[in-house]
Design an enzyme around this catalytic site. Structure first.
Site, short mmCIF file in Angstrom:
data_model
loop_
_atom_site.label_atom_id
_atom_site.label_comp_id
_atom_site.label_asym_id
_atom_site.label_seq_id
_atom_site.Cartn_x
_atom_site.Cartn_y
_atom_site.Cartn_z
N HIS A 127 0.84 -1.21 0.00
CA HIS A 127 0.00 0.00 0.00
C HIS A 127 0.87 1.25 0.00
CE1 HIS A 127 -2.68 -2.91 2.36
NE2 HIS A 127 -3.45 -2.59 1.34
N GLY A 137 -2.52 -1.79 -7.25
CA GLY A 137 -1.40 -2.72 -7.26
C GLY A 137 -1.60 -3.84 -8.28
N GLN A 138 -0.51 -4.22 -8.93
CA GLN A 138 -0.54 -5.35 -9.86
C GLN A 138 -0.87 -6.66 -9.12
OE1 GLN A 138 -0.48 -5.59 -13.09
NE2 GLN A 138 -0.30 -7.83 -13.17
N SER A 166 0.37 -8.96 1.74
CA SER A 166 -1.09 -8.89 1.78
C SER A 166 -1.52 -8.71 3.22
CB SER A 166 -1.68 -10.20 1.23
OG SER A 166 -3.04 -10.31 1.60
P1 AMP Z 1 -6.35 -3.89 -0.37
O1 AMP Z 1 -6.18 -3.09 0.87
O2 AMP Z 1 -5.89 -5.30 -0.23
O3 AMP Z 1 -7.72 -3.76 -0.99
O4 AMP Z 1 -5.35 -3.26 -1.43
C1 AMP Z 1 -5.41 -1.90 -1.75
C2 AMP Z 1 -4.51 -1.64 -2.95
O5 AMP Z 1 -3.17 -2.02 -2.63
C3 AMP Z 1 -4.92 -2.45 -4.18
O6 AMP Z 1 -4.74 -1.67 -5.35
C4 AMP Z 1 -3.94 -3.60 -4.15
O7 AMP Z 1 -3.69 -4.16 -5.43
C5 AMP Z 1 -2.69 -2.92 -3.61
N1 AMP Z 1 -1.80 -3.92 -3.03
C6 AMP Z 1 -2.11 -4.83 -2.09
N2 AMP Z 1 -1.04 -5.63 -1.84
C7 AMP Z 1 -0.05 -5.20 -2.67
C8 AMP Z 1 1.29 -5.62 -2.90
N3 AMP Z 1 1.84 -6.65 -2.25
N4 AMP Z 1 2.02 -4.95 -3.82
C9 AMP Z 1 1.48 -3.91 -4.50
N5 AMP Z 1 0.23 -3.47 -4.33
C10 AMP Z 1 -0.54 -4.10 -3.42
#
Ligand code: AMP
Length: 278
Positions: A34, A144-145, A182
């Site tokens: 993030h 994020g990818q 994650s």
């Molecule tokens: P989330 O909080 O899991 O919904 O993620 C929020 C954003 O962070 C989304 O665009 C995800 O793809 C990105 N994201 C989550 N984990 C990673 C990671 N390990 N590397 C890059 N981006 C991430």
């Protein structure tokens, strides 16, 4: 840094922002993945907004919405340190008041992979992201990818609905052993944490086979599946080699193909992906 807890308060704060605004939408419990989005937004915009919202509508009835990890205090400290200007931290009731009845349904690309295993997931994602775009009015939004299909779905929504912003995709941030970072990794204890690393190992194997000249998607998938089957704690949901735009399965592994997989490690469901030749 201003923290706004309602749509109305955020919109008011937004009106005072001049120049470009970058938005990183998150569900909180922040990690380096993030923070990379936030840093990139910081580097490319005059102001940075981050949303923290565990969006109930993207979780299935038997998924982990209630136990999803949350730590808003720590998140706010990290965001302040990273140079965030505005944090949007709404409640579910504020985002989905009684009578809420409008949904964004991106068809086609949502029917495969995660969409096939999590019915309704992308409807929830597209709807909340469309709302966030309308509330925040960002110049650019950062994703994020790590969530490769989510990126495809959001891009399609932005294109089809003529939304007025740019989508920026940032590389997946990993632990030292390769496990993609994650928020859900906190669920993994002991043996499960050791098993989880096999997702990225199977992707590394695929990249190695491809770099050595293997172009059969079936053979690459079979080798990945074979490796994953060696780990008793893993249960594979899918292993896919897909076209980056349509997410349809391909027979030939070529540059640009997205290799993605999902697996259950104990009670925790993990996803990961790589792009060939990236
Ligand atoms: P989330 O909080 O899991 O919904 O993620 C929020 C954003 O962070 C989304 O665009 C995800 O793809 C990105 N994201 C989550 N984990 C990673 C990671 N390990 N590397 C890059 N981006 C991430």
């Amino acid at each position: 840094m201003q923290v706004l807890e309602t749509i109305q308060a955020f919109k008011e704060a937004r009106r005072a922002v001049t120049g470009t605004l970058g938005l990183a939408p998150t569900m909180g419990y922040l990690h380096e993945g993030h923070l990379e989005l936030v840093r990139r937004a910081r580097a490319e915009n005059d102001a940075v907004a981050v949303s923290i919202f565990v969006n109930p509508t993207q979780f299935g009835p038997n998924e982990d919405f209630t136990r999803y990890p949350r730590d808003p205090e720590r998140d706010l400290q990290l965001l302040s340190d990273a140079g965030t200007d505005l944090v949007f931290l709404p409640t579910p009731d504020n985002m989905y008041p009684p009578g809420f009845n409008t949904w964004v349904d991106v068809q086609g690309v949502t029917e495969r992979l995660e969409g096939a295993h999590r019915p309704g997931h992308f409807r929830g994602v597209a709807t909340v992201v469309a709302k966030l775009f309308n509330i925040v009015e960002p110049t650019r939004a950062y994703f994020g990818q790590k969530d490769a299909q989510q990126v495809v779905v959001i891009r399609k929504m932005v294109e089809d609905l003529c939304m007025n912003l740019d989508i920026v995709v940032c590389p997946t941030v990993r632990e030292a052993d390769g496990l993609a970072k994650s928020s859900r990794n906190v669920y993994l204890q002991g043996e499960e944490r050791l098993a989880a690393v096999y997702l990225s190992r199977s992707l590394q194997l695929a990249e190695k086979l491809w770099s050595e000249g293997e172009t059969s998607a079936d053979r690459i998938r079979a080798r990945m599946t074979h490796l994953l089957h060696e780990v008793p704690l893993l249960r594979i949901d899918y292993v896919s080699l897909a076209d980056p735009r349509t997410l349809e399965e391909v027979s030939e592994a070529r540059a640009g193909v997205v290799i993605s997989l999902a697996a259950q490690v104990g009670r925790t469901r993990l996803i990961d992906n790589c792009v060939l030749g990236a």
